[in-house]
Motif scaffolding. Structure first.
Motif, PDB file in Angstrom:
ATOM      1  N   LEU A  21      25.319 -28.822  15.928  1.00 10.44           N
ATOM      2  CA  LEU A  21      25.796 -28.152  14.634  1.00 10.44           C
ATOM      3  C   LEU A  21      26.908 -27.206  14.895  1.00 10.44           C
ATOM      4  O   LEU A  21      28.129 -27.447  14.377  1.00 10.44           O
ATOM      5  CB  LEU A  21      24.785 -27.584  13.975  1.00 10.44           C
ATOM      6  N   ASP A  22      26.688 -26.460  15.979  1.00  6.99           N
ATOM      7  CA  ASP A  22      27.726 -25.214  16.429  1.00  6.99           C
ATOM      8  C   ASP A  22      28.795 -25.683  16.804  1.00  6.99           C
ATOM      9  O   ASP A  22      29.965 -25.454  16.532  1.00  6.99           O
ATOM     10  CB  ASP A  22      27.063 -24.291  17.295  1.00  6.99           C
ATOM     11  N   ARG A  23      28.581 -26.965  17.713  1.00  5.23           N
ATOM     12  CA  ARG A  23      29.584 -27.543  18.372  1.00  5.23           C
ATOM     13  C   ARG A  23      30.581 -28.343  17.539  1.00  5.23           C
ATOM     14  O   ARG A  23      31.767 -28.640  17.532  1.00  5.23           O
ATOM     15  CB  ARG A  23      29.113 -28.560  19.570  1.00  5.23           C
ATOM     16  N   SER A  24      29.952 -29.034  16.422  1.00  2.00           N
ATOM     17  CA  SER A  24      30.607 -29.614  15.405  1.00  2.00           C
ATOM     18  C   SER A  24      31.633 -28.747  14.537  1.00  2.00           C
ATOM     19  O   SER A  24      32.558 -29.057  14.242  1.00  2.00           O
ATOM     20  CB  SER A  24      29.665 -30.468  14.326  1.00  2.00           C
ATOM     21  N   PHE A  25      31.016 -27.576  14.530  1.00  2.00           N
ATOM     22  CA  PHE A  25      31.905 -26.551  13.538  1.00  2.00           C
ATOM     23  C   PHE A  25      32.720 -26.379  14.419  1.00  2.00           C
ATOM     24  O   PHE A  25      34.029 -25.815  14.113  1.00  2.00           O
ATOM     25  CB  PHE A  25      30.957 -25.164  13.319  1.00  2.00           C
ATOM     26  N   ARG A  58      17.296 -40.668  13.423  1.00  2.00           N
ATOM     27  CA  ARG A  58      18.615 -40.688  12.939  1.00  2.00           C
ATOM     28  C   ARG A  58      19.348 -39.423  12.766  1.00  2.00           C
ATOM     29  O   ARG A  58      20.263 -39.260  11.872  1.00  2.00           O
ATOM     30  CB  ARG A  58      18.699 -41.548  11.645  1.00  2.00           C
ATOM     31  N   LEU A  59      18.873 -38.270  13.440  1.00  2.00           N
ATOM     32  CA  LEU A  59      19.392 -37.155  13.413  1.00  2.00           C
ATOM     33  C   LEU A  59      20.477 -36.808  14.196  1.00  2.00           C
ATOM     34  O   LEU A  59      21.062 -35.787  13.844  1.00  2.00           O
ATOM     35  CB  LEU A  59      18.274 -35.964  13.577  1.00  2.00           C
ATOM     36  N   VAL A  60      20.815 -37.798  15.328  1.00  3.97           N
ATOM     37  CA  VAL A  60      21.674 -37.610  16.155  1.00  3.97           C
ATOM     38  C   VAL A  60      22.339 -39.014  16.205  1.00  3.97           C
ATOM     39  O   VAL A  60      21.695 -39.919  16.229  1.00  3.97           O
ATOM     40  CB  VAL A  60      21.476 -37.072  17.430  1.00  3.97           C
ATOM     41  N   SER A  74      23.793 -35.965  12.973  1.00  3.61           N
ATOM     42  CA  SER A  74      23.912 -36.718  11.793  1.00  3.61           C
ATOM     43  C   SER A  74      22.974 -36.187  10.810  1.00  3.61           C
ATOM     44  O   SER A  74      21.728 -36.607  10.701  1.00  3.61           O
ATOM     45  CB  SER A  74      23.493 -38.135  12.137  1.00  3.61           C
ATOM     46  N   PRO A  75      23.269 -35.139   9.848  1.00  3.37           N
ATOM     47  CA  PRO A  75      22.348 -34.345   9.136  1.00  3.37           C
ATOM     48  C   PRO A  75      21.651 -35.229   8.208  1.00  3.37           C
ATOM     49  O   PRO A  75      20.823 -34.561   7.554  1.00  3.37           O
ATOM     50  CB  PRO A  75      23.021 -33.258   8.686  1.00  3.37           C
TER      51      PRO A  75
END
Length: 136
Positions: A21-25, A58-60, A74-75
């Protein structure tokens, strides 16, 4: 598929999800296994085992570039957790010490509870959508 609550019950998997999550932000388009290993200080086999569970839930998602794999969050499956949790965030019960809500009839208190839950859920969905916009 494993129950989403079982999947996120493990602290290492939550740490991986938080890192992704941090990396996607930060605008990253995927995070390598080696970066996860280095950042979390967990062995590569352990990280791979947890990533497999997260993939199956399916979370990633994974993107392969040559021999390297890059994982992204993949939230969407967490919506089930959100749906379960939101009602606990605001019970909608009038506060007897608050004169503005203490005098509400039961029907108005119930309506306020329903509206409050819907607003909390809508706020959560909107905040998540805004976070996904480029440049945020």
């Amino acid at each position: 598929m494993a129950d989403i609550f079982d999947v996120i019950a493990d602290g290492t998997r939550r740490d991986i999800l938080k890192l992704l999550l941090d990396r996607s932000f930060a605008g990253e388009n995927g995070t390598s296994v080696s970066h996860i290993v280095h950042t979390l200080g967990v062995s590569q086999p352990t990280v791979s085992k947890h990533l497999k569970v997260l993939r199956e839930a399916r979370l990633v998602s994974v993107r392969e570039v040559g021999q390297h794999r890059y994982y992204s969050l993949s939230p969407a499956p967490l919506d089930e957790v959100d749906d379960w949790l939101v009602p606990f965030l605001d019970t909608g019960q009038p506060d007897a010490s608050d004169p503005a809500t203490a005098a509400l009839p039961d029907s108005a208190a119930h309506a306020a509870e329903v509206v409050g839950r819907a607003a909390a859920s809508a706020k959560h969905v909107l905040e998540n959508a805004l976070k996904k916009l480029p440049g945020r």
